[in-house]
Write a protein that holds these residues in place. Structure first.
Motif, short mmCIF file in Angstrom:
data_model
loop_
_atom_site.label_atom_id
_atom_site.label_comp_id
_atom_site.label_asym_id
_atom_site.label_seq_id
_atom_site.Cartn_x
_atom_site.Cartn_y
_atom_site.Cartn_z
N TYR A 7 0.85 -1.19 0.00
CA TYR A 7 0.00 0.00 0.00
C TYR A 7 0.89 1.23 0.00
N TYR A 8 0.37 2.30 -0.55
CA TYR A 8 1.10 3.57 -0.62
C TYR A 8 1.13 4.17 0.78
N SER A 22 -5.19 4.85 -1.49
CA SER A 22 -5.20 5.52 -2.79
C SER A 22 -4.59 4.62 -3.85
N PHE A 23 -3.71 3.72 -3.45
CA PHE A 23 -2.97 2.92 -4.42
C PHE A 23 -2.50 1.63 -3.77
N GLU A 61 -2.07 -3.53 -10.26
CA GLU A 61 -2.22 -2.21 -9.63
C GLU A 61 -3.68 -1.85 -9.48
N HIS A 112 -5.72 1.63 -8.63
CA HIS A 112 -5.80 3.06 -8.35
C HIS A 112 -7.28 3.37 -8.12
N LYS A 115 -8.90 5.99 -7.74
CA LYS A 115 -9.47 7.10 -8.53
C LYS A 115 -10.08 6.59 -9.83
N GLU A 116 -9.52 5.51 -10.36
CA GLU A 116 -10.05 4.93 -11.60
C GLU A 116 -11.42 4.29 -11.40
N ASP A 125 -9.35 10.17 -3.47
CA ASP A 125 -8.50 10.04 -2.30
C ASP A 125 -9.03 10.95 -1.20
#
Length: 196
Positions: free
Chosen positions: A52-53, A59-60, A80, A82, A84-85, A90
């Motif tokens: 994880y970020y 978020s990622f 991956e 994301h 937002k996709e 976020d």
């Protein structure tokens, strides 16, 4: 103060975590059911690393074969996610701060002593559960994905900057820093052939 922490936990879970649950679980189900071609050869992946970020855990996310067992140069794809996709924005420190203020206001708690000169709320003085809730959320999504896929793949969760240690996703606890994944799995009866 414990009661207000519980209320903030609940608000955080309902506002930020639950709306992301299906997307994260579906991503992990795809990882577990081999929807991603991690390598060009047909070697079976038995141990996965999920990262994880660190600054914003939800978020990622990305997954790849554990480099404790598989040669990094043979990895051809990284899975991956994301968010937002998937139309999930976020959330920032300020979003969480506003959530905390709302819960405190609803419970008639004066938090003026926790405001800094810019009038920002420093919730670290009374609520430190965010990271733990996010990690528990990812572990729970993994558990649900495993149940839905009946996968035997073993997973370990780490932060992108390796600051938070390594979590055994299947058993839900953190590995001590001095123990390697291979040593840990052997102690639990797993013998997995190492490529490296």
């Amino acid at each position: 103060m414990k009661k207000i922490e519980t209320k903030i936990d609940e608000a955080f879970i309902n506002t930020f975590l639950l709306p992301r649950e299906k997307v994260v679980t579906d991503f992990l189900m795809n990882v577990l059911s081999s929807q991603y071609q991690f390598r060009e050869d047909d070697r079976k992946i038995e141990v996965i690393s999920l990262y994880y970020y660190a600054p914003q855990p939800l978020s990622f996310l990305f997954a790849l074969p554990s480099y404790e067992y598989y040669a990094p140069d043979k990895t051809t794809q990284i899975a991956e996610l994301h968010l937002k996709e998937h139309s999930l924005e976020d959330y920032s420190y300020f979003d969480v701060q506003e959530l905390c203020k709302t819960v405190l206001d609803e419970n008639n708690i004066d938090y003026s002593a926790y405001l800094n000169p810019e009038n920002h709320l420093d919730f670290a003085n009374y609520w430190k559960n965010q990271n733990g809730l996010e990690i528990d959320f990812i572990k729970n999504c993994w558990k649900n994905a495993k149940e839905n896929t009946c996968s035997k793949m073993i997973g370990f969760l780490e932060s992108s900057d390796n600051s938070s240690g390594t979590f055994d996703l299947d058993n839900g606890f953190e590995l001590p820093f001095e123990i390697e994944i291979d040593e840990y799995l052997k102690s639990r009866g797993y013998l997995i052939n190492k490529e490296i």
